[in-house]
Design a protein around this motif. Structure first.
Motif, PDB file in Angstrom:
ATOM      1  N   LYS A  50       0.835  -1.202   0.000  1.00  0.00           N
ATOM      2  CA  LYS A  50       0.000   0.000   0.000  1.00  0.00           C
ATOM      3  C   LYS A  50       0.874   1.257   0.000  1.00  0.00           C
ATOM      4  O   LYS A  50       0.624   2.194  -0.756  1.00  0.00           O
ATOM      5  CB  LYS A  50      -0.926   0.021   1.226  1.00  0.00           C
ATOM      6  CG  LYS A  50      -2.064  -0.957   1.152  1.00  0.00           C
ATOM      7  CD  LYS A  50      -2.901  -0.900   2.432  1.00  0.00           C
ATOM      8  CE  LYS A  50      -3.909  -2.022   2.479  1.00  0.00           C
ATOM      9  NZ  LYS A  50      -4.631  -2.058   3.757  1.00  0.00           N
ATOM     10  N   LEU A  51       1.894   1.255   0.855  1.00  0.00           N
ATOM     11  CA  LEU A  51       2.815   2.396   0.906  1.00  0.00           C
ATOM     12  C   LEU A  51       3.554   2.569  -0.424  1.00  0.00           C
ATOM     13  O   LEU A  51       3.780   3.687  -0.877  1.00  0.00           O
ATOM     14  CB  LEU A  51       3.823   2.219   2.047  1.00  0.00           C
ATOM     15  CG  LEU A  51       3.284   2.315   3.470  1.00  0.00           C
ATOM     16  CD1 LEU A  51       4.357   1.921   4.483  1.00  0.00           C
ATOM     17  CD2 LEU A  51       2.779   3.723   3.751  1.00  0.00           C
ATOM     18  N   TYR A  52       3.911   1.457  -1.032  1.00  0.00           N
ATOM     19  CA  TYR A  52       4.599   1.473  -2.317  1.00  0.00           C
ATOM     20  C   TYR A  52       3.735   2.163  -3.373  1.00  0.00           C
ATOM     21  O   TYR A  52       4.204   3.031  -4.115  1.00  0.00           O
ATOM     22  CB  TYR A  52       4.937   0.038  -2.734  1.00  0.00           C
ATOM     23  CG  TYR A  52       5.585  -0.067  -4.087  1.00  0.00           C
ATOM     24  CD1 TYR A  52       6.950   0.133  -4.252  1.00  0.00           C
ATOM     25  CD2 TYR A  52       4.826  -0.392  -5.210  1.00  0.00           C
ATOM     26  CE1 TYR A  52       7.545   0.026  -5.492  1.00  0.00           C
ATOM     27  CE2 TYR A  52       5.409  -0.494  -6.453  1.00  0.00           C
ATOM     28  CZ  TYR A  52       6.768  -0.288  -6.594  1.00  0.00           C
ATOM     29  OH  TYR A  52       7.355  -0.386  -7.822  1.00  0.00           O
ATOM     30  N   LYS A  53       2.457   1.773  -3.435  1.00  0.00           N
ATOM     31  CA  LYS A  53       1.544   2.372  -4.417  1.00  0.00           C
ATOM     32  C   LYS A  53       1.373   3.867  -4.173  1.00  0.00           C
ATOM     33  O   LYS A  53       1.350   4.652  -5.130  1.00  0.00           O
ATOM     34  CB  LYS A  53       0.193   1.660  -4.379  1.00  0.00           C
ATOM     35  CG  LYS A  53       0.234   0.273  -4.964  1.00  0.00           C
ATOM     36  CD  LYS A  53      -1.099  -0.430  -4.853  1.00  0.00           C
ATOM     37  CE  LYS A  53      -0.984  -1.857  -5.344  1.00  0.00           C
ATOM     38  NZ  LYS A  53      -2.230  -2.603  -5.176  1.00  0.00           N
ATOM     39  N   LYS A  54       1.263   4.260  -2.904  1.00  0.00           N
ATOM     40  CA  LYS A  54       1.129   5.688  -2.580  1.00  0.00           C
ATOM     41  C   LYS A  54       2.390   6.449  -2.972  1.00  0.00           C
ATOM     42  O   LYS A  54       2.317   7.537  -3.545  1.00  0.00           O
ATOM     43  CB  LYS A  54       0.845   5.880  -1.091  1.00  0.00           C
ATOM     44  CG  LYS A  54      -0.551   5.492  -0.674  1.00  0.00           C
ATOM     45  CD  LYS A  54      -0.743   5.693   0.817  1.00  0.00           C
ATOM     46  CE  LYS A  54      -2.115   5.211   1.253  1.00  0.00           C
ATOM     47  NZ  LYS A  54      -2.299   5.342   2.710  1.00  0.00           N
ATOM     48  N   SER A  55       3.543   5.872  -2.673  1.00  0.00           N
ATOM     49  CA  SER A  55       4.814   6.518  -3.003  1.00  0.00           C
ATOM     50  C   SER A  55       5.000   6.602  -4.512  1.00  0.00           C
ATOM     51  O   SER A  55       5.534   7.584  -5.024  1.00  0.00           O
ATOM     52  CB  SER A  55       5.980   5.763  -2.370  1.00  0.00           C
ATOM     53  OG  SER A  55       5.869   5.777  -0.964  1.00  0.00           O
ATOM     54  N   LEU A  56       4.562   5.590  -5.199  1.00  0.00           N
ATOM     55  CA  LEU A  56       4.657   5.577  -6.660  1.00  0.00           C
ATOM     56  C   LEU A  56       3.778   6.682  -7.252  1.00  0.00           C
ATOM     57  O   LEU A  56       4.209   7.396  -8.166  1.00  0.00           O
ATOM     58  CB  LEU A  56       4.217   4.204  -7.182  1.00  0.00           C
ATOM     59  CG  LEU A  56       4.647   3.782  -8.565  1.00  0.00           C
ATOM     60  CD1 LEU A  56       6.164   3.810  -8.693  1.00  0.00           C
ATOM     61  CD2 LEU A  56       4.131   2.391  -8.863  1.00  0.00           C
ATOM     62  N   ALA A  57       2.584   6.825  -6.699  1.00  0.00           N
ATOM     63  CA  ALA A  57       1.668   7.877  -7.168  1.00  0.00           C
ATOM     64  C   ALA A  57       2.232   9.268  -6.904  1.00  0.00           C
ATOM     65  O   ALA A  57       1.997  10.199  -7.680  1.00  0.00           O
ATOM     66  CB  ALA A  57       0.308   7.721  -6.499  1.00  0.00           C
ATOM     67  N   LYS A  58       2.988   9.401  -5.825  1.00  0.00           N
ATOM     68  CA  LYS A  58       3.593  10.692  -5.471  1.00  0.00           C
ATOM     69  C   LYS A  58       4.934  10.907  -6.173  1.00  0.00           C
ATOM     70  O   LYS A  58       5.575  11.943  -5.991  1.00  0.00           O
ATOM     71  CB  LYS A  58       3.807  10.784  -3.959  1.00  0.00           C
ATOM     72  CG  LYS A  58       2.536  10.850  -3.158  1.00  0.00           C
ATOM     73  CD  LYS A  58       2.860  10.903  -1.670  1.00  0.00           C
ATOM     74  CE  LYS A  58       1.603  10.897  -0.825  1.00  0.00           C
ATOM     75  NZ  LYS A  58       1.918  10.872   0.613  1.00  0.00           N
ATOM     76  N   SER A  59       5.370   9.918  -6.922  1.00  0.00           N
ATOM     77  CA  SER A  59       6.668   9.953  -7.624  1.00  0.00           C
ATOM     78  C   SER A  59       7.839  10.143  -6.664  1.00  0.00           C
ATOM     79  O   SER A  59       8.826  10.792  -6.990  1.00  0.00           O
ATOM     80  CB  SER A  59       6.675  11.061  -8.686  1.00  0.00           C
ATOM     81  OG  SER A  59       5.691  10.817  -9.655  1.00  0.00           O
ATOM     82  N   ASP A  60       7.728   9.545  -5.483  1.00  0.00           N
ATOM     83  CA  ASP A  60       8.801   9.590  -4.484  1.00  0.00           C
ATOM     84  C   ASP A  60       9.751   8.418  -4.754  1.00  0.00           C
ATOM     85  O   ASP A  60       9.644   7.350  -4.145  1.00  0.00           O
ATOM     86  CB  ASP A  60       8.199   9.515  -3.079  1.00  0.00           C
ATOM     87  CG  ASP A  60       9.218   9.694  -1.970  1.00  0.00           C
ATOM     88  OD1 ASP A  60      10.437   9.637  -2.259  1.00  0.00           O
ATOM     89  OD2 ASP A  60       8.795   9.879  -0.818  1.00  0.00           O
ATOM     90  N   GLU A  61      10.673   8.621  -5.682  1.00  0.00           N
ATOM     91  CA  GLU A  61      11.540   7.546  -6.151  1.00  0.00           C
ATOM     92  C   GLU A  61      12.390   6.932  -5.049  1.00  0.00           C
ATOM     93  O   GLU A  61      12.618   5.715  -5.030  1.00  0.00           O
ATOM     94  CB  GLU A  61      12.416   8.043  -7.295  1.00  0.00           C
ATOM     95  CG  GLU A  61      11.631   8.320  -8.560  1.00  0.00           C
ATOM     96  CD  GLU A  61      12.526   8.775  -9.690  1.00  0.00           C
ATOM     97  OE1 GLU A  61      13.683   8.332  -9.762  1.00  0.00           O
ATOM     98  OE2 GLU A  61      12.046   9.580 -10.501  1.00  0.00           O
ATOM     99  N   GLU A  62      12.872   7.754  -4.140  1.00  0.00           N
ATOM    100  CA  GLU A  62      13.708   7.242  -3.049  1.00  0.00           C
ATOM    101  C   GLU A  62      12.909   6.270  -2.178  1.00  0.00           C
ATOM    102  O   GLU A  62      13.384   5.184  -1.841  1.00  0.00           O
ATOM    103  CB  GLU A  62      14.228   8.415  -2.201  1.00  0.00           C
ATOM    104  CG  GLU A  62      15.237   7.982  -1.144  1.00  0.00           C
ATOM    105  CD  GLU A  62      15.799   9.178  -0.378  1.00  0.00           C
ATOM    106  OE1 GLU A  62      15.979   9.032   0.839  1.00  0.00           O
ATOM    107  OE2 GLU A  62      16.057  10.220  -1.000  1.00  0.00           O
ATOM    108  N   LYS A  63      11.699   6.665  -1.825  1.00  0.00           N
ATOM    109  CA  LYS A  63      10.842   5.805  -0.996  1.00  0.00           C
ATOM    110  C   LYS A  63      10.421   4.559  -1.781  1.00  0.00           C
ATOM    111  O   LYS A  63      10.363   3.462  -1.225  1.00  0.00           O
ATOM    112  CB  LYS A  63       9.613   6.582  -0.533  1.00  0.00           C
ATOM    113  CG  LYS A  63       8.744   5.832   0.418  1.00  0.00           C
ATOM    114  CD  LYS A  63       8.483   6.635   1.644  1.00  0.00           C
ATOM    115  CE  LYS A  63       7.651   5.814   2.602  1.00  0.00           C
ATOM    116  NZ  LYS A  63       7.613   6.356   3.904  1.00  0.00           N
TER     117      LYS A  63
END
Length: 126
Positions: A50-63
């Motif tokens: 879930k966190l991965y999908k949220k981070s992907l949507a936010k384009s937070d590449e490091e996370k």
């Protein structure tokens, strides 16, 4: 005729329910659901996804990169759990059986449950 077909379907359902393969699936599922270690890993994995999908949507590449590593490690950890492996293997077996049954029905009737035709070449232009 419809009643006869439904009676045959009910009999098939009963035979599947009474089969070794289905009973094995239910046992393996219960074993997995009672394995707190495996369930904890699965829960943690679900949360990381879930966190991965949220981070992907936010384009937070490091996370995303960090979570990708954590997800891979959790997947490996889950695959080491005997109850999980037995459960997914048993689930796969029963799904294959159900798919084979559907394939047989489709072969004899020409009717597919899928919305697209899959290339049957019967000229329906789908």
């Amino acid at each position: 005729m419809n009643k006869e077909i439904l009676d045959i379907a009910r009999e098939l359902g009963k035979n599947i329910k009474d089969s070794y393969e289905y009973k094995d699936f239910l046992k393996k599922e219960a074993d997995y659901e009672n394995d707190s270690k495996a369930l904890n890993i699965q829960e943690e994995l679900d949360e990381k996804n879930k966190l991965y999908k949220k981070s992907l949507a936010k384009s937070d590449e490091e996370k995303v990169d960090l979570l990708n590593i954590e997800i891979k490690q959790l997947n490996e950890k889950l695959m080491e759990q005997k109850t999980y492996l037995e459960y997914i293997n048993s689930k796969s077996n029963i799904k294959k059986t159900m798919k084979n049954i559907n394939n047989i029905l489709e072969y004899y009737t020409g009717i597919s449950e899928e919305s697209n035709c899959g290339g049957c070449n019967k000229g329906c232009n789908k």
